[in-house]
Design a protein around this motif. Structure first.
Motif, mmCIF file in Angstrom:
data_model
loop_
_atom_site.group_PDB
_atom_site.id
_atom_site.type_symbol
_atom_site.label_atom_id
_atom_site.label_comp_id
_atom_site.label_asym_id
_atom_site.label_seq_id
_atom_site.Cartn_x
_atom_site.Cartn_y
_atom_site.Cartn_z
ATOM 1 N N LEU A 1 0.876 -1.295 0.101
ATOM 2 C CA LEU A 1 0.139 0.166 0.097
ATOM 3 C C LEU A 1 0.912 1.146 0.051
ATOM 4 O O LEU A 1 0.519 2.220 -0.407
ATOM 5 N N ALA A 2 1.922 1.150 0.702
ATOM 6 C CA ALA A 2 3.030 2.365 0.679
ATOM 7 C C ALA A 2 3.265 2.514 -0.842
ATOM 8 O O ALA A 2 3.464 3.727 -1.335
ATOM 9 N N ALA A 3 3.790 1.577 -1.495
ATOM 10 C CA ALA A 3 4.323 1.541 -2.814
ATOM 11 C C ALA A 3 3.371 2.182 -4.007
ATOM 12 O O ALA A 3 3.361 3.071 -4.641
ATOM 13 N N ALA A 4 2.001 1.614 -3.575
ATOM 14 C CA ALA A 4 0.902 2.305 -4.344
ATOM 15 C C ALA A 4 0.677 3.678 -4.312
ATOM 16 O O ALA A 4 0.324 4.475 -4.908
ATOM 17 N N THR A 5 0.481 4.196 -2.594
ATOM 18 C CA THR A 5 0.362 5.330 -2.370
ATOM 19 C C THR A 5 1.461 6.455 -2.924
ATOM 20 O O THR A 5 0.986 7.478 -3.574
ATOM 21 N N GLU A 6 2.659 5.856 -3.031
ATOM 22 C CA GLU A 6 3.843 6.695 -3.463
ATOM 23 C C GLU A 6 3.638 7.084 -4.909
ATOM 24 O O GLU A 6 3.900 8.061 -5.598
ATOM 25 N N ALA A 7 2.950 5.909 -5.662
ATOM 26 C CA ALA A 7 2.698 6.148 -7.006
ATOM 27 C C ALA A 7 1.852 7.181 -7.236
ATOM 28 O O ALA A 7 1.781 7.846 -8.315
ATOM 29 N N CYS A 8 0.659 6.954 -6.561
ATOM 30 C CA CYS A 8 -0.488 8.107 -6.720
ATOM 31 C C CYS A 8 0.051 9.455 -6.634
ATOM 32 O O CYS A 8 -0.350 10.242 -7.178
ATOM 33 N N GLN A 9 0.627 9.537 -5.519
ATOM 34 C CA GLN A 9 1.235 10.986 -4.926
ATOM 35 C C GLN A 9 2.302 11.462 -6.040
ATOM 36 O O GLN A 9 2.150 12.594 -6.540
ATOM 37 N N GLY A 10 3.065 10.430 -6.700
ATOM 38 C CA GLY A 10 3.859 11.072 -7.808
ATOM 39 C C GLY A 10 3.131 11.402 -9.018
ATOM 40 O O GLY A 10 3.816 12.007 -9.883
ATOM 41 N N ALA A 11 2.003 10.918 -9.133
ATOM 42 C CA ALA A 11 1.135 11.314 -10.082
ATOM 43 C C ALA A 11 0.328 12.421 -10.154
ATOM 44 O O ALA A 11 -0.438 12.877 -10.954
ATOM 45 N N GLY A 12 0.214 13.149 -8.624
ATOM 46 C CA GLY A 12 -0.396 14.145 -8.574
ATOM 47 C C GLY A 12 -1.612 14.098 -7.646
ATOM 48 O O GLY A 12 -2.223 15.212 -7.580
ATOM 49 N N ALA A 13 -1.840 13.027 -7.201
ATOM 50 C CA ALA A 13 -2.999 12.746 -6.196
ATOM 51 C C ALA A 13 -2.510 13.703 -4.852
ATOM 52 O O ALA A 13 -1.736 13.745 -4.292
ATOM 53 N N THR A 14 -3.968 14.162 -4.621
ATOM 54 C CA THR A 14 -3.836 15.293 -3.426
ATOM 55 C C THR A 14 -4.016 14.727 -2.179
ATOM 56 O O THR A 14 -3.558 15.341 -1.119
ATOM 57 N N HIS A 15 -4.613 13.543 -1.912
ATOM 58 C CA HIS A 15 -5.120 12.934 -0.622
ATOM 59 C C HIS A 15 -5.261 11.323 -1.032
ATOM 60 O O HIS A 15 -5.861 11.085 -1.913
ATOM 61 N N VAL A 16 -4.786 10.521 -0.159
ATOM 62 C CA VAL A 16 -4.730 9.100 -0.249
ATOM 63 C C VAL A 16 -5.408 8.380 0.816
ATOM 64 O O VAL A 16 -4.737 8.653 1.837
ATOM 65 N N THR A 17 -6.270 7.821 0.758
ATOM 66 C CA THR A 17 -6.834 6.822 1.753
ATOM 67 C C THR A 17 -6.639 5.167 1.291
ATOM 68 O O THR A 17 -6.735 5.258 0.377
ATOM 69 N N VAL A 18 -6.561 4.605 2.212
ATOM 70 C CA VAL A 18 -6.415 3.076 2.074
ATOM 71 C C VAL A 18 -7.349 2.337 2.660
ATOM 72 O O VAL A 18 -7.718 2.753 3.803
ATOM 73 N N ALA A 19 -7.918 1.327 1.945
ATOM 74 C CA ALA A 19 -8.938 0.475 2.807
ATOM 75 C C ALA A 19 -8.997 -0.960 2.240
ATOM 76 O O ALA A 19 -8.590 -0.955 0.894
ATOM 77 N N VAL A 20 -8.999 -1.897 3.190
ATOM 78 C CA VAL A 20 -8.664 -3.253 2.991
ATOM 79 C C VAL A 20 -9.620 -4.215 3.769
ATOM 80 O O VAL A 20 -10.703 -3.556 4.691
ATOM 81 N N LEU A 21 -10.128 -5.383 3.053
ATOM 82 C CA LEU A 21 -10.837 -6.138 3.620
ATOM 83 C C LEU A 21 -10.287 -6.682 4.805
ATOM 84 O O LEU A 21 -11.062 -6.801 5.836
ATOM 85 N N ALA A 22 -9.183 -6.846 5.067
ATOM 86 C CA ALA A 22 -8.335 -7.475 6.261
ATOM 87 C C ALA A 22 -7.255 -6.959 6.702
ATOM 88 O O ALA A 22 -6.378 -6.636 5.730
ATOM 89 N N ARG A 23 -6.984 -6.758 8.033
ATOM 90 C CA ARG A 23 -5.865 -6.345 8.492
ATOM 91 C C ARG A 23 -5.055 -7.373 9.324
ATOM 92 O O ARG A 23 -5.555 -7.933 10.200
ATOM 93 N N VAL A 24 -3.871 -7.823 9.090
ATOM 94 C CA VAL A 24 -2.817 -8.677 9.894
ATOM 95 C C VAL A 24 -2.702 -7.822 10.955
ATOM 96 O O VAL A 24 -1.966 -6.907 10.794
ATOM 97 N N ALA A 25 -2.957 -8.028 12.252
ATOM 98 C CA ALA A 25 -2.628 -7.528 13.466
ATOM 99 C C ALA A 25 -1.657 -8.230 14.232
ATOM 100 O O ALA A 25 -1.759 -9.499 14.369
ATOM 101 N N LYS A 26 -0.704 -7.721 15.137
ATOM 102 C CA LYS A 26 0.233 -8.341 15.930
ATOM 103 C C LYS A 26 -0.593 -9.214 16.943
ATOM 104 O O LYS A 26 0.008 -10.357 17.204
ATOM 105 N N ASP A 27 -1.625 -8.900 17.190
ATOM 106 C CA ASP A 27 -2.488 -9.674 18.298
ATOM 107 C C ASP A 27 -3.300 -10.660 17.672
ATOM 108 O O ASP A 27 -4.094 -11.406 18.418
ATOM 109 N N ALA A 28 -3.517 -10.731 16.234
ATOM 110 C CA ALA A 28 -4.353 -11.577 15.639
ATOM 111 C C ALA A 28 -3.858 -13.185 15.865
ATOM 112 O O ALA A 28 -2.743 -13.374 16.012
#
Length: 240
Positions: A213-240
């Motif tokens: 997601l960081a790589a995708a965000t940086e690509a969007c920002q490099g293309a001129g995106a002004t604001h980036v939100t990420v959303a996923v179906l599932a998050r791997v958590a340390k206590d999961a």
């Protein structure tokens, strides 16, 4: 309506996981719903991981996001990646359960909707063409397309491309995951121009370290995106 009623008699709705009869299409039965780790309550503003305590009225962050810089502005996750959530992700990703995209996108939209506004462009995390050829579909693109449809937002499935085959991230260390993704995702040579001046929502199936997601965000920002939100179906958590 007569035809729909007849079809429901012939093919009554079943639980997405256990096939028990349920009252609505694309739903979970009571036991499966209770065994699915949906995220609720106070969450980290950057990754959507659930946090203890009450809402303090301002954004809060988990320990991982406090120590790891996130290039995006906000992040949300519909579930924790364990138990039934893991089953749903793997069924969509590897089990040809394309029917799961509709309810899964709805669950993602449920947690991401407060962060969205008219004019947001929804884009998926891309697959390399060799992976796409083998899998035949990009599960993230299925989720992003359905989420955009339900939210009434613009969608561009190929705004981003994966310039090289990064192979699986599984088994890599955190540092190895970020090294593997460095420069791997780029704006599409033509379609990427749609990102300029836009607020963007990036959709993926799972967040682990956040490297993809960081790589995708940086690509969007490099293309001129002004604001980036990420959303996923599932998050791997340390206590999961």
């Amino acid at each position: 309506m007569g035809l729909q009623a007849a079809l429901r008699l012939l093919f009554p709705p079943q639980c997405l996981l256990c096939e028990t009869l349920v009252t609505t299409d694309f739903g979970l039965c009571g036991p499966c719903w209770r065994a699915t780790p949906f995220v609720a309550g106070l969450v980290c503003e950057l990754c959507g991981c659930p946090l203890p305590g009450e809402d303090p009225g301002h954004p809060v962050h988990c320990d991982e996001c406090l120590t790891s810089a996130r290039p995006w502005d906000h992040g949300r996750a519909a579930m924790l990646y364990r138990d039934n959530a893991r089953k749903l992700v793997l069924a969509l990703k590897h089990g040809d359960r394309l029917d799961l995209a509709r309810p899964a996108a709805g669950w993602i939209l449920g947690v991401a909707r407060p962060l969205l506004s008219p004019g947001v462009l929804v884009v998926p995390v891309p697959l390399h063409w060799t992976r796409l050829l083998g899998r035949r579909y990009n599960q993230s693109a299925l989720l992003s397309a359905e989420l955009a449809r339900q939210a009434g937002l613009d969608h561009c499935p190929d705004a981003l491309v994966r310039g090289r085959n990064t192979h699986s991230q599984e088994g890599r260390s955190r540092e190895g995951r970020f090294d593997n993704m460095t420069g791997a995702i780029l704006p599409h040579p033509k379609r990427g121009t749609l990102l300029r001046g836009r607020r963007v929502l990036i959709v993926d199936d799972v967040m682990t370290s956040g490297a993809t997601l960081a790589a995708a965000t940086e690509a969007c920002q490099g293309a001129g995106a002004t604001h980036v939100t990420v959303a996923v179906l599932a998050r791997v958590a340390k206590d999961a």
